[in-house]
Enzyme design. Sequence first.
Site, PDB file in Angstrom:
ATOM      1  N   HIS A   1       0.822  -1.215   0.000  1.00 28.60           N
ATOM      2  CA  HIS A   1       0.000   0.000   0.000  1.00 28.60           C
ATOM      3  C   HIS A   1       0.856   1.265   0.000  1.00 28.60           C
ATOM      4  CE1 HIS A   1       0.529  -0.212   4.492  1.00 28.60           C
ATOM      5  NE2 HIS A   1       0.557   1.094   4.359  1.00 28.60           N
TER       6      HIS A   1
ATOM      7  N   ASP B   1       0.238  -7.497   1.258  1.00 30.80           N
ATOM      8  CA  ASP B   1       0.663  -6.118   1.506  1.00 30.80           C
ATOM      9  C   ASP B   1       2.183  -6.000   1.564  1.00 30.80           C
ATOM     10  OD1 ASP B   1       0.475  -3.430   1.867  1.00 30.80           O
ATOM     11  OD2 ASP B   1      -0.492  -3.501   3.833  1.00 30.80           O
TER      12      ASP B   1
ATOM     13  N   SER C   1       4.674   2.316   7.936  1.00 30.61           N
ATOM     14  CA  SER C   1       4.355   1.164   7.089  1.00 30.61           C
ATOM     15  C   SER C   1       5.571   0.726   6.277  1.00 30.61           C
ATOM     16  CB  SER C   1       3.209   1.516   6.150  1.00 30.61           C
ATOM     17  OG  SER C   1       2.032   1.781   6.864  1.00 30.61           O
TER      18      SER C   1
END
Length: 382
Positions: A159, A190, A276
């Site tokens: 993402h 992911d 992230s």
Amino acid sequence: MGIWARRALQMAQHLSMLHHTALMGTCTKSIAPAFAQQQQTQLLHKLAPPVLQAAHLYQHQQQARFSDARLRTICSSVAARAPSIKPKWDSETAKKALAALSEEPAAFAQGVEVLDSIVKVYTVYSRPDYFLPWQNHPKRESTGTGFVIRDRLILTNAHVVADQTYVTVKRHGSGTKYRADVVGVGHDVDLALLTVEDDDFWTGGDDGAAGSMKPLQLGDVPQLQEQVLVVGYPTGGDNTSITSGVVSRVEVTQYVHAASHLMAIQIDAAINPGNSGGPALRGDVVVGVAFQNLPHADNIGYIIPLPVVRRFLSEVMKYGYYRGFCSLGIVFQTMDNPHLRKALGMTGHQSGVLINRIQPTTSTAKVGSVLGLAMCACIAVS
């Protein structure tokens, strides 16, 4: 099914109204009042044929309620006629970078070298507009974190680089950004792989960054109550941020990016936007990849465990791209309700699930038709 067919089915509902009005000319002004009829026709001709066929499919499915066999036949026909598109990372640069996955690093980063192997990722992205499929949304910018796992390979979250048009990375302690290329991506897990062609990025160049970067060592699944450190570049600053916490839970969790359900590790360390793709460390060893947190909760974050990461890396190494986890192809519900158990004749020592639907385009539907399985059947396990 190919990527065009999947996107076609996803956009069919939005395009059904466009197909009725603009293509048939029944209500042109309600769709695009600023366009003339000729301009609309030119724009519609640019749409991929599978998308228009999916709009036909959605329309007829709502009106005639196709049987599962008929729906499976039409979907397969659309997929067969869809154009074959090679991944963007199917290039010589990507193949050269991915070749490093088969080679075990000679040495791993230790001590202060660990921070040098963690980079900040800058992404310019443009999301597709499903209501106006001939154009994208305006470009936006976002940041994330990545870390070196092999020679010239950086691991981050999918993402972080989703819908990317331009990606750059910056080393710890450096002020120079370098162009990066996406060479592998798995949206359901992911995870994504990046590479940088510029040698100065890896050697430190003349921008003041410390020497060559060494890959981080991948470990195993941490134990409950084991302490971990999450390193990354969260929003609110430009330097490295380190937060600590303990492992609270290891279980199957929904991955928000692709709505998949895979194993994840819950920790009580703060994971904020920008974290992230950063590593979760036990000492100098990576035990997970930070990827999401729980909204409206304090210090509840999730990291991707190493078995999922290794599955992603092994498929990219073997096939050149990530193929994904298999799916059983059924929709089911648990049998916790005592009244439902009684209605289906289950005894007290039996457990199982109630199959509500078998996905018509999967292999399970073919097996179900051979075995005579009903759409609503109970699998009871003594």
